[in-house]
Design a protein around this motif. Sequence first.
Motif, PDB file in Angstrom:
ATOM      1  N   UNK A 246       0.964  -1.377  -0.006  1.00  0.00           N
ATOM      2  CA  UNK A 246      -0.088   0.038  -0.023  1.00  0.00           C
ATOM      3  C   UNK A 246       0.888   1.266   0.106  1.00  0.00           C
ATOM      4  N   UNK A 247       0.515   2.142  -0.719  1.00  0.00           N
ATOM      5  CA  UNK A 247       1.221   3.540  -0.985  1.00  0.00           C
ATOM      6  C   UNK A 247       0.390   4.698  -0.552  1.00  0.00           C
ATOM      7  N   UNK A 248       0.874   5.900   0.006  1.00  0.00           N
ATOM      8  CA  UNK A 248      -0.021   6.914  -0.037  1.00  0.00           C
ATOM      9  C   UNK A 248       0.850   7.908  -0.715  1.00  0.00           C
ATOM     10  N   UNK A 249       1.789   7.587  -1.098  1.00  0.00           N
ATOM     11  CA  UNK A 249       2.674   8.486  -2.100  1.00  0.00           C
ATOM     12  C   UNK A 249       3.953   7.465  -2.821  1.00  0.00           C
ATOM     13  N   UNK A 250       4.394   8.007  -3.955  1.00  0.00           N
ATOM     14  CA  UNK A 250       5.281   7.320  -4.771  1.00  0.00           C
ATOM     15  C   UNK A 250       6.249   8.149  -5.304  1.00  0.00           C
ATOM     16  N   UNK A 251       7.619   8.023  -5.114  1.00  0.00           N
ATOM     17  CA  UNK A 251       8.593   8.975  -5.734  1.00  0.00           C
ATOM     18  C   UNK A 251       9.190   7.945  -6.725  1.00  0.00           C
ATOM     19  N   UNK A 252       9.543   8.494  -8.001  1.00  0.00           N
ATOM     20  CA  UNK A 252       9.906   7.716  -9.084  1.00  0.00           C
ATOM     21  C   UNK A 252      11.368   8.282  -9.561  1.00  0.00           C
ATOM     22  N   UNK A 253      12.160   7.338 -10.058  1.00  0.00           N
ATOM     23  CA  UNK A 253      13.461   7.962 -10.636  1.00  0.00           C
ATOM     24  C   UNK A 253      13.512   8.551 -12.007  1.00  0.00           C
ATOM     25  N   UNK A 254      12.269   8.552 -12.554  1.00  0.00           N
ATOM     26  CA  UNK A 254      11.937   9.324 -14.040  1.00  0.00           C
ATOM     27  C   UNK A 254      10.604   9.539 -14.088  1.00  0.00           C
ATOM     28  N   UNK A 255      10.438  10.752 -15.119  1.00  0.00           N
ATOM     29  CA  UNK A 255       9.058  10.882 -15.446  1.00  0.00           C
ATOM     30  C   UNK A 255       8.425   9.839 -16.235  1.00  0.00           C
ATOM     31  N   UNK A 279       5.901  15.925 -20.844  1.00  0.00           N
ATOM     32  CA  UNK A 279       4.886  14.878 -20.520  1.00  0.00           C
ATOM     33  C   UNK A 279       4.265  15.169 -19.124  1.00  0.00           C
ATOM     34  N   UNK A 280       5.255  15.116 -18.160  1.00  0.00           N
ATOM     35  CA  UNK A 280       4.993  15.349 -16.782  1.00  0.00           C
ATOM     36  C   UNK A 280       4.010  16.419 -16.561  1.00  0.00           C
ATOM     37  N   UNK A 281       4.555  17.771 -17.394  1.00  0.00           N
ATOM     38  CA  UNK A 281       3.761  18.991 -17.158  1.00  0.00           C
ATOM     39  C   UNK A 281       2.297  18.709 -17.797  1.00  0.00           C
ATOM     40  N   UNK A 282       2.163  18.096 -18.917  1.00  0.00           N
ATOM     41  CA  UNK A 282       0.622  18.016 -19.439  1.00  0.00           C
ATOM     42  C   UNK A 282      -0.013  17.008 -18.864  1.00  0.00           C
TER      43      UNK A 282
END
Length: 328
Positions: A246-255, A279-282
């Motif tokens: 279960x995650x309440x947030x997720x940090x990733x190494x790339x977009x 893409x992240x902005x969109x």
Amino acid sequence: MSHPATVADVALAAGVSRQTVSNVLNRPEVVRPTTLSRVQAAIDDLGYRPHASARRLRTRQSSTLGVRLEPVHGISGAVLDRFLHALVDSADERGMRILLFTATDVDDELAHIERLVEGSDVDGFVLSSTFHGDPRAAWLGTRDIPFVTFGRPWGLPDMDAAPHPWVDVDGRAGVHDATAHLLARGHRRIGFLGWPSPSGQGDERRRGWQDAMRASGLPEDAGLTCGDDVTAATATVADALRHGEGFDALVCASDTLALGARFALDAAVPVVGYDDTPVAEAVGISSVEQPLVEVASAAVELLMGAGRTVLPASTGHRLLAPRMVWRD
């Protein structure tokens, strides 16, 4: 002034000899700081631009830097495109050009470099995408070919003392700050999605997440890995959820990974990527942004010092801070 400014015009305006102007342009290290500032001010006021072809004949240099144009992989491949644009601008400010070439792999890249050096087509190189076991630095170093890397010399016991110059962005600090921000907002089960180890950049970004979790006394067991692919990221996160993670947030190494994770998670779960791509902005994904203009400027400075020619050999490094772009 009705005609383009000349060295004589600059010398007259600055009250120095033409040789001093030439030294400022080509060997600024031999000019006294006060004189250097005065001549540079005259150059700026008159809009003087050195005649590039004449300088190439005089210095026996090509005024060109070689850069491999790498294949674009994933969404974050756009980062290298933005870096190239910034590098062209920084090089142009020094009267330098960028020569792009393609290669199928590292061996092919070194073969291209060797041909360019033998043909006196370039004065130095800017390498990118460094990795563990990267043979390029040693190959260039043993041949006294000037170069700088965008990326640290992963695997060296002391990267700060590397025998060649490098510039990089502190991904560990960037991901740490992103994770700490999520913790401050009350999230506790913060996961990380990165690449399989060893991965220089990927391992550093994972450590940033681990540092923040440890500092808060929280477990760092919610770490996932997969290739830098949207479909793979979606499948990896979905599989973890099916197995009770279960995650309440997720940090990733790339977009790229963040976009894939976004498809697998509930919309209320914050996802943070890395590289701040279009893409992240969109899509509206928060992301860590690399200061690519500063990276390009530092790379050129490490290769050329304060002058307008490539140094025969240089060392040193720049580790630049990224910044967070929050979109939720």
